[in-house]
Structure formats: C-alpha cells, structure tokens
Design a protein around this motif. Structure first.
Motif, short mmCIF file in Angstrom:
data_model
loop_
_atom_site.label_atom_id
_atom_site.label_comp_id
_atom_site.label_asym_id
_atom_site.label_seq_id
_atom_site.Cartn_x
_atom_site.Cartn_y
_atom_site.Cartn_z
N VAL A 1 34.45 36.43 41.22
CA VAL A 1 35.67 36.86 40.53
C VAL A 1 35.41 38.12 39.72
CG1 VAL A 1 37.26 36.24 38.66
CG2 VAL A 1 36.79 34.62 40.47
N PHE B 1 39.08 35.44 49.26
CA PHE B 1 39.41 34.23 48.50
C PHE B 1 40.45 33.40 49.25
CE2 PHE B 1 36.92 35.93 45.24
CZ PHE B 1 36.79 35.02 44.21
N ASP B 2 41.37 34.07 49.92
CA ASP B 2 42.38 33.38 50.72
C ASP B 2 41.71 32.58 51.84
OD1 ASP B 2 44.88 32.61 51.65
OD2 ASP B 2 45.15 34.43 52.85
N ILE C 1 46.70 32.31 45.52
CA ILE C 1 46.81 33.53 46.32
C ILE C 1 48.25 33.63 46.85
CG2 ILE C 1 45.95 34.80 48.30
CD1 ILE C 1 43.78 34.44 46.32
N ASN D 1 40.03 29.53 50.46
CA ASN D 1 41.08 28.53 50.25
C ASN D 1 41.41 27.80 51.55
OD1 ASN D 1 42.31 27.66 47.95
ND2 ASN D 1 43.90 29.20 47.92
N ILE E 1 43.38 27.88 44.69
CA ILE E 1 43.25 29.26 44.21
C ILE E 1 44.59 29.95 44.44
CG2 ILE E 1 41.98 31.42 44.42
CD1 ILE E 1 39.67 29.82 45.59
N LEU F 1 40.73 39.69 47.80
CA LEU F 1 41.80 38.69 47.77
C LEU F 1 41.91 37.98 49.11
CD1 LEU F 1 44.56 40.58 45.75
CD2 LEU F 1 43.41 38.47 45.06
N PHE G 1 43.16 31.98 36.20
CA PHE G 1 42.90 30.68 36.83
C PHE G 1 41.43 30.26 36.65
CE2 PHE G 1 41.46 28.37 40.66
CZ PHE G 1 42.28 27.26 40.60
N PHE G 2 40.51 31.19 36.94
CA PHE G 2 39.09 30.86 36.83
C PHE G 2 38.64 30.77 35.38
CE2 PHE G 2 39.08 31.97 41.31
CZ PHE G 2 38.20 31.03 41.82
N ALA H 1 48.16 39.68 41.41
CA ALA H 1 47.41 38.53 41.93
C ALA H 1 46.04 38.44 41.28
CB ALA H 1 47.27 38.64 43.45
N ILE I 1 44.49 35.27 39.24
CA ILE I 1 43.24 34.63 39.65
C ILE I 1 42.23 34.65 38.50
CG2 ILE I 1 41.22 34.95 41.15
CD1 ILE I 1 43.10 35.64 43.38
N ASN I 2 42.14 35.75 37.79
CA ASN I 2 41.23 35.81 36.64
C ASN I 2 41.58 34.73 35.60
OD1 ASN I 2 39.52 37.90 37.43
ND2 ASN I 2 40.89 39.48 36.67
#
Length: 785
Positions: free
Chosen positions: A123, A275-276, A65, A279, A63, A272, A105-106, A98, A102-103
């Motif tokens: 997300v 999500f970190d 980040i 990860n 992910i 964030l 990425f998913f 960021a 991330i958006n």
C-alpha cells in the motif's frame, strides 16, 4: 509454461472464473498476462498476497476497489501535449480517490491489529497526490461534467445563464398560456439552433412575429423565436459561449496540473489493478473452499484430498496424490471411465494454479512442487474441446517432450503407447518411461497395458496405481489407490450383466494362468487396501471428534482459569480494603494512646495499655475455618499445665499459667496483672534450655510428596548413588516400612552399587530382589527397622 499444457489442462477456464470477480480494466489486463512461474520467490510472494486477501475476506471485508477504466490512453494524450476532456479527467480522479479509500481501509486494519504478510508494505507504494485529488474532485464530477466550483468565473457565468433562461421562459409562457396560445401547434417551449422557440401554425406566423429557425417536415408548423425574446436569447447565447470558453480554460489548467505526474498516475492505476486481482483470487478461493499450498523447491508433491476445480465441488471425488518422495513415477492402470485422466489433469492443473499464486482445491497442509515446465500429452473424450489425436501425433508430442524436459519437469502422459499393436505399444511405453526416468523428471502416466504393471514393480522410484472399482454396483468410485495396479473386470462385469455362463467359462479358459493369478492377487490387494482406507477414514473422523473435544476442554479450562484469577484478584482487592480500614483503626487507637500518655493529668494504667494493645491485635482477620475437623484435632492435642509459658494472642503479651479455671480457661499472669484467658486464645511458648547433647527423637509422619518407589534406570552411577542416599532419608522421614529401588539389569554395575549402599546403611533391616512377576533382579525391595 508451454501454451499446449495450458490449453490441455484448461488453465484458461480457471482465469475466466477469477475474471468474474474483477472490477478494473488493469486487473483484467494483469489476469490475462498471468502465467505460472518457476521462481520460488515470485510464487511465494504471490501466495502471500492471495493469503492476505483471503484473510481480509474471511473478516467480512473486501479491498474497496471501484470499477475503473484503463487511463493509459489518456496519459498518452497528455504525453503528446493534448488536453484531457471532462470524462478523461473524471477517470483520473476516480483512480486518485480510490487510492485515498484504500489507504484509509488499510489504516483501519492496522488499527484493528489485523496481521498481513505483504499488503501493508505494498500500500505504501501508491503515490498520494492530495492537492491534485482535491482539485479534480472540486472541478469534475463522476460523469465528467465540470462543476460550478471549478472556478469563480464559471460559477458567475452559470448563474447569469440560469437567470436569462428564467426570463426567457417567463416571457414565452405568455404565448403558451395566454390568448395567443391558439396560434400554436403545441403549447410548449423548445430549442432550435441553441435558441428558445415556440411551435407556431404556419398560417399564423404573422400574428406573433419573430424569427423563424425551423419548420416541420409537413411545413404546417414553424419554430418561431418571438421578437420579444430575441435580445434575451442573444444575451443567453453570448453567456453560453463564455461558459464553453471558461470550461475549455479549466480543462487545460487541470491537464497541465496532472501532466508532470504521468508516471505516478500510470503506476497507481496498475497497482490498483494488482490489488483488484488479489481481491479476485481471494474471492475465487473462498467460493471453491480452496487452501494455500506449501511450495517445495525439491518438487515433492503432496496433495491431500485434491479435487478438480472445474467439476462441481459438491460431487467431485477427492484423492491424495504424492509424488517425488519415495517414487518419481506413477503408472495408473485400469479400465476406461474410472477417473484416470481426471486424476492426471487434477494434478497438472492444481500445480499450474499453485505456481500462479492461486489457492488450490485441496485440504490444508497440501504441498505443490516448483517445476520449470509441465508437459502433457492428453487426448481423450473427456476433454472439453475433445482433442482426439492419432498415434503419430501422440508420438510427435512425446518426441517434443523428451527433447525439452529437464530434471525439474513434470510429465503427464495419457494412454501411453496406445493406438498401435498392443505388444509393440507396451514395449514402446516402457522404453519411453525409461528415457524419462533417466532425466529424473517426475511422471504420471495412464495405460491399459498389463505389461506395465510388472514394469511398475521392477523399476526403482516407480509405483503402480489404479482407480477403485465397486464390483457390487459395477461402477467406478473414482478413488485413487497408490501401490495397487488396476485389475481387469471385463469377465465379471459381463457375467453380472447376464452373458451366458458357458461363454464366460470359455473366456476364462483362454486367459493364461499367470493372468488369472495376477488378477486374483490384485483383487485381494484391492480389498485389503479398501479396508485399510475405510479404517483410516473412520479413525480420521474419530480423531477429529477427539481433537474438537480437546479444544473445547482447553477453552473451558482457560475460561475457568480466567474466572478463578478474576475472583482471586477481586478477593485481593477486598482484602486490601480491609487492611487499609484496619490500619486506619489501628492508627486511631495508637493516636489515642499517645494523647493519654502526653496528658499528665490522666494516669494511664498498665492494664489499660494492655487492653488498648489487645484492641489492635483483635483487628487481625483470622482465616482458619471454625468447623475444620483437622484443626480441632490439632488443637485438642495441646496440653497446658501450671507453670507453662504462653502467648496470649489477643493482647500479644507473654505470660505464665497460674491455675486452671473451668474446662477451657486459665488464670494467666501478664506482668503485674492476672487475667482469665481461654485456651483458644493461647499458644504455648517453648522454654529456652541450655544447649547440651541429647538424643534426638524423630517422629515419622507419612509424606505424600515421597513415592514408595525410586526409579534409577538411565541415571549415571554417581548421580544414582547421591539420589539413592537422599531418597532413603526421605523415605525414613515419611515413615514407610519398605520401599522399592528399580535399578534395571543392564551391566549389573548399578545393581551392585545399590546393594553395597544398602548393606552399609544402619536403618535398613533387610533387602532382596523383587518377585519374578514384579521385575525380578531388576529391582530391590528394602525393609526398614
């Protein structure tokens, strides 16, 4: 969870290892606040998140980040009406950028159809602020510097500043490179009080003339602004002031732009960080080869090959630990340094990790409980902090545990009752275990007292255990053996180490006979258990090999099936092309016939029509194999004779055989025509005879689909009789001389029904029970006429 158990089981060290993978301040803040939960929904939700992160990581993704600082102080300044500086705005911009990454990425993961438990939904909780994101990115760079693109006015001012600086440097270069450079201390241009100056030797300041802004410590050099550039410097100073004012205005404008979205920005930054942390959990799990545990609300623990996560995973010995199924208390006995305490701490620490949403260092399919509290009284020289407690402190801890534990607690007690007289200590240990048992809490305890071995046998839901000891090497193997108490190895070890044999014999005579018998029994049990474990491990390896082979064969079979289907489809496509081509040719032939019939000038004779029709029939593609021996034998059985009605396949016409010409050819009458036709091109057509009663002759042919044995065991009586009737007919048609009916012994009703049926069937010649070595009166052999 109580802080004591977190410290004792070194839970903090696990969090430190996870922290090595974090990139954001909010992630570190959330990790610091992370504690085990006793709520099933919370724990399973955390595990789903970690599972998603681990799945993404297994796909060689992470992910995305970036490193982010905590923007909470900046948002608080906005709250009180202050304006943010460029660095603070850059930090806010980094958060918003960021989110965009991330958006995206998913979205890519969804396009690739990667299945996730919860992260796709999480997300969606981000607050996307696209206009603010674009404006901040346009106005401030990563370091916080305001960009020229922030406003047209700023861009114009900076161009003017650049032009003035160029003019000033151009004029001053005449001093650094011209004839007057000899009056300078160094041929350079520098700045003092935001104005461009040159370093002039003090004695020559009158030679150049201008305004002195500074001088060196020694006084030998003065920093002079030449008179020819004073006006330009004044203009530059004015534009620099304008630049600062414009930057100040831009910062205020940007601060006002984001001020209404304080809550959204804080929520984004926190998410964030979350999500970190996901990860980091996933990457830590991958580094430890950890797996997801199942969570049991009934506190049934089943850890497979559990390993302590703070010990080198290449060296640590794994153990299977089960608790809460057939027993709720495990008492581990045996000597020191055998691994009792590490086993206990492994159970406790993996349980804390599981309830924190972390993967555990155990094999796939492991199961953890859901305890409201984990209590531990562990004081040993293996602890990192070496927490050595006295007897009184141990008792204080146990008193506290007894007061606070519930039927949903896990209690870990090391060296129960130690530190006092052995007899009193053993009695006290048994009483404490009884008290814990009454609360229905689950317990893992270690002890040296032999009396607790008997306790483990006599108490319900309690089992003994020990750590395996290798007598050959005089060293522990660190393997846990459930169901077997620990034995004393002191005398055998002393003997192997060389202690005088007479001393050993004297010591053995002082040990009572019961103790010797118990040790002998334990030794035998240990040997048997070790043999069983070795056999189980060997079978497990063999099972793994067989499973892998089965998987490989399945894959090969699937590949074969796919290739076969592909070949069949290709063949069908080719056949369709042939059919299409054949239809076109047939249509051409038919059209030609129609034209001939319409043309009155052309007389189409019957033999021409038959020939044209024969051309159409000749287009049929036959799939029989020319060299098929079975077909040849079948064709050889055909016998034609004069007067037979036949179908000529080439012409699709029915005719009558007139006479045989040669070995395989006949003269056939087709309407008004007589033609020579080969036998292979003819099929005999049956004559239509008037219906009358005639004896039916059945030729028996052996059928591979009918078995010579019928098994009626377990079939209801009526169904069995119907099945028997159908089977006898099939067996007669198949041409079997005899068959076997298996009806079993049972109550005899089915056997009697079979016998009655056979007696009434006219096709049955005789029947009787099978020989004794082939089922006896449980089956009947039937012979047909």
């Amino acid at each position: 969870m109580n802080q004591k158990v977190l410290d004792t089981l070194e839970y903090k060290q696990i969090k430190q290892k996870i922290g090595d993978y974090l990139a954001t301040e909010n992630g570190k803040k959330e990790l610091k606040q992370l504690l085990p939960s006793s709520e099933a929904e919370t724990v399973n939700g955390w595990l789903d998140e970690t599972d998603d992160g681990a799945h993404i990581y297994r796909l060689n993704h992470t992910i995305p980040i970036p490193k982010l600082v905590d923007i909470t102080p900046s948002i608080k300044r906005l709250e009180i009406g202050a304006n943010l500086n460029g660095k603070e705005l850059a930090q806010v911009s980094a958060v918003l950028n960021a989110i965009l990454v991330i958006n995206r990425f998913f979205e890519n993961l969804e396009t690739e159809k990667v299945e996730l438990h919860v992260l796709y939904e999480e997300v969606k909780t981000f607050s996307n602020l696209p206009e603010i994101t674009v404006q901040l990115k346009k106005s401030v760079d990563d370091s916080g510097k305001i960009l020229d693109s922030a406003s047209g006015t700023l861009s114009s001012i900076r161009r003017q500043i650049s032009r003035l600086e160029g003019n000033i440097k151009s004029k001053m270069e005449s001093f650094t490179h011209g004839k007057q450079s000899k009056y300078l201390s160094d041929p350079i241009i520098t700045i003092r009080d935001d104005r461009y100056v040159i370093p002039v030797k003090a004695e020559y300041k009158q030679k150049i003339g201008g305004i002195v802004h500074d001088q060196s410590t020694s006084g030998q050099t003065i920093y002079l602004e030449p008179a020819s550039v004073v006006g330009l410097n004044n203009d530059l100073r004015r534009e620099q002031i304008n630049e600062r004012e414009e930057e100040k205005r831009i910062l205020a404008q940007l601060s006002d732009l984001i001020r209404p979205y304080q809550m959204e920005l804080l929520s984004n930054a926190k998410q964030l960080g979350h999500f970190d942390l996901i990860n980091a959990k996933a990457r830590y799990a991958a580094s430890m080869k950890a797996t997801r545990p199942e969570i049991s609300a009934d506190n049934q623990v089943n850890l497979k090959n559990a390993r302590h996560p703070l010990i080198n995973q290449e060296k640590v010995v794994g153990n299977d630990i089960k608790l809460g199924f057939d027993y709720r208390q495990i008492i581990i006995t045996g000597p020191n340094t055998g691994g009792k305490t590490i086993t206990m701490k492994t159970l406790g620490l993996l349980q804390l990790m599981a309830q924190s949403g972390l993967f555990i260092t155990a094999d796939e399919g492991s199961q953890a409980g859901l305890y409201d509290e984990v209590f531990a009284d562990i004081g040993d020289d293996q602890s990192i902090e070496q927490n050595l407690s006295t007897f009184s402190s141990h008792i204080d801890n146990i008193i506290s545990i007894l007061k606070r534990m519930t039927n949903r607690s896990l209690v870990l007690i090391d060296e129960l009752g130690a530190g006092t007289d052995p007899r009193e200590g053993a009695a006290l240990a048994m009483s404490i275990l009884d008290a814990i048992s009454q609360s229905d809490a689950e317990v893992l305890s270690t002890t040296h007292y032999p009396e607790l071995k008997v306790y483990g046998y006599n108490r319900p839901e309690t089992i003994n255990a020990s750590m395996e000891f290798d007598e050959k090497t005089l060293s522990p193997t660190y393997r846990l053996m459930i169901g077997i108490p620990g034995q004393s190895n002191a005398l055998s070890i002393a003997g192997r180490l060389g202690l005088n044999e007479s001393i050993i014999m004297e010591a053995e005579s002082l040990v009572d006979e019961d103790s010797q018998d118990i040790n002998s029994m334990i030794k035998k049990l240990t040997q048997q258990t070790k043999a069983a474990d070795d056999r189980a491990r060997k079978l497990e390896v063999e099972l793994k090999i067989v499973t892998e082979l089965h998987q490989e064969l399945t894959e090969k079979f699937n590949q074969f099936t796919e290739r076969r289907d592909a070949m069949i489809n290709k063949a069908k496509r080719d056949a369709n092309q042939i059919v299409s081509r054949t239809k076109r040719q047939a249509n051409e032939i038919i059209d030609d016939l129609h034209k001939r019939q319409k043309n009155a000038a052309i007389d189409v004779k019957e033999n021409e029509l038959i020939e044209q029709k024969g051309k159409i029939n000749a287009l049929e593609q036959h799939t029989e194999l020319k060299n098929n021996k079975v077909l040849k034998r079948s064709k050889a059985k055909k016998s034609f004779k004069v007067g037979d009605d036949v179908l000529v396949k080439t012409y699709g016409q029915r005719g009558v055989l007139l006479k045989k010409i040669g070995n395989h050819s006949w003269e056939v009458e087709l309407g008004i025509l007589k033609m020579k036709v080969d036998e292979t091109d003819m099929d005999r057509v049956k004559e239509e005879k008037p219906k009358h009663r005639a004896q039916t002759v059945v030729h028996r042919t052996r059928s591979s689909s009918t078995s010579p044995t019928l098994d009626l065991r377990g079939v209801r009586y009526d169904d069995a009789m119907q099945r028997l009737d159908r089977y006898i007919d099939s067996a007669l048609l198949a041409g079997y001389p005899s068959v076997t009916i298996i009806h079993g012994k049972g109550t005899g009703a089915l056997r009697k029904g079979v016998i009655n049926y056979l007696r009434g069937n006219r096709q049955v010649k005789e029947f009787g029970f099978s020989p004794a070595n082939s089922g006896g009166d449980g089956s009947t052999v039937v012979k047909f006429k």
